[in-house]
Scaffold this active site. Structure first.
Site, PDB file in Angstrom:
ATOM      1  CE  LYS A 273      64.315  68.159 125.263  1.00 54.19           C
ATOM      2  NZ  LYS A 273      64.484  69.561 124.853  1.00 54.19           N
TER       3      LYS A 273
ATOM      4  CE  LYS B 277      71.464  72.555 128.337  1.00 54.48           C
ATOM      5  NZ  LYS B 277      69.994  72.737 128.103  1.00 54.48           N
TER       6      LYS B 277
END
Length: 312
Positions: A189, A257
């Site tokens: 990811k 983030k």
């Protein structure tokens, strides 16, 4: 480096019923449509969220209201979390009266958040000591993919657990791949987020270049989409970027983030990702200008400002 240290194996089969009861914790932009798809696929879904309005929306779609994390876990065969960041997952999964505390041996826990691989491994290790089958299974495809049930799901964990989770995962996505041991899903990811952020920035630069040159950007992007430069960002984001519609599907704050996770992994494994570091700085600049809550396509606003073509 990212593998689970515990070698615990459940002492029984721990099968998931054909129409399992699904506990879903985290009903945000992605979580709510994902939970709704589970309901539409015939699963009994009990949801919990920090804000009650999202749980009420799920209830209106046929789901049930969970009063707490423990309530959801104790009344589910499978628990799914879709939360913003590592500390949220740590609190919900590892905290007192959290998932690990209240789940039964053999129960399946799937974390579909985007978090640090280290956190994913810590959760999987804690789960294994209790006989709980855990997967880190982050997703790609954005809000529309969550709505359509066409997400790409990258699964880290034991292969047999991925196989066990297939009926649930197939209700949420069309590309479901076991990518390795615990934590691997989160590493994949992170790589995904590098590609997405870099591509959005390049599409933004292309738009600024076309418009500054007096070329019809709509026509220009249409040609690009049909050639080697074609990509999902052009397909899904070009129209809204041209319209300067930055309504959040995936917020700048969250993508920033995610790139911090990618940079931390790169440092750990001694990989060099200079473009990723640059785009992370560009996202940080957008946040510093007060636009962190906008869609990640708002990188276009920064690119315009850097070109002197935007003053707001």
């Amino acid at each position: 480096m990212w593998t689970v240290t515990s070698q615990f194996q459940p002492s029984h089969g721990g099968t998931v019923p054909e129409r399992a009861r699904i506990g879903f914790i985290g009903l945000g932009v992605m979580g709510l449509p994902m939970a709704a798809n589970l309901v539409m696929n015939g699963f009994e879904v009990i949801g919990h969220n920090r804000s009650r309005s999202a749980v009420d929306k799920l209830a209106a779609l046929g789901g049930r209201v969970g009063q707490s994390v423990a309530d959801v876990t104790r009344n589910s065969d499978v628990v799914i979390t879709m939360l913003p960041d590592s500390p949220d997952v740590e609190a919900v999964a590892l905290g007192e009266n959290g998932i690990i505390d209240t789940a039964q041996s053999g129960q399946l826990y799937i974390d579909m958040s985007t978090i640090s691989p280290r956190t994913a491994v810590a959760v999987a290790d804690a789960a294994a000591t209790r006989g709980i089958r855990a997967l880190d299974a982050p997703v790609s495809g954005g809000e529309q993919g969550a709505i359509d049930g066409t997400l790409s799901i990258m699964c880290g964990g034991d292969a047999s657990t991925v196989e066990l989770a297939q009926p649930v995962l197939r209700a949420l996505g069309t590309t479901i791949v076991h990518v390795g041991p615990s934590g691997s899903g989160q590493i994949v990811k992170a790589a995904n987020q590098l590609v997405v952020a870099g591509t959005i920035e390049l599409v933004a630069e292309a738009i600024v270049l076309l418009e500054a040159s007096g070329v019809d950007a709509t026509a220009g992007l249409s040609v690009l989409a049909g050639g080697l430069a074609g990509n999902r960002i052009l397909d899904r984001k070009a129209a809204s970027m041209l319209a300067r519609d930055f309504s959040p599907g995936f917020r700048i704050d969250l993508h920033h983030k995610d790139l911090q996770i990618a940079l931390a992994v790169a440092e750990q494994v001694k990989a060099v990702i200079p473009v990723g570091a640059l785009v992370s700085q560009l996202l940080a600049a957008v946040r510093a200008q007060g636009d962190g809550a906008l869609d990640h396509s708002a990188l276009l606003k920064l690119t315009e400002r850097l070109s002197g073509r935007r003053n707001d």
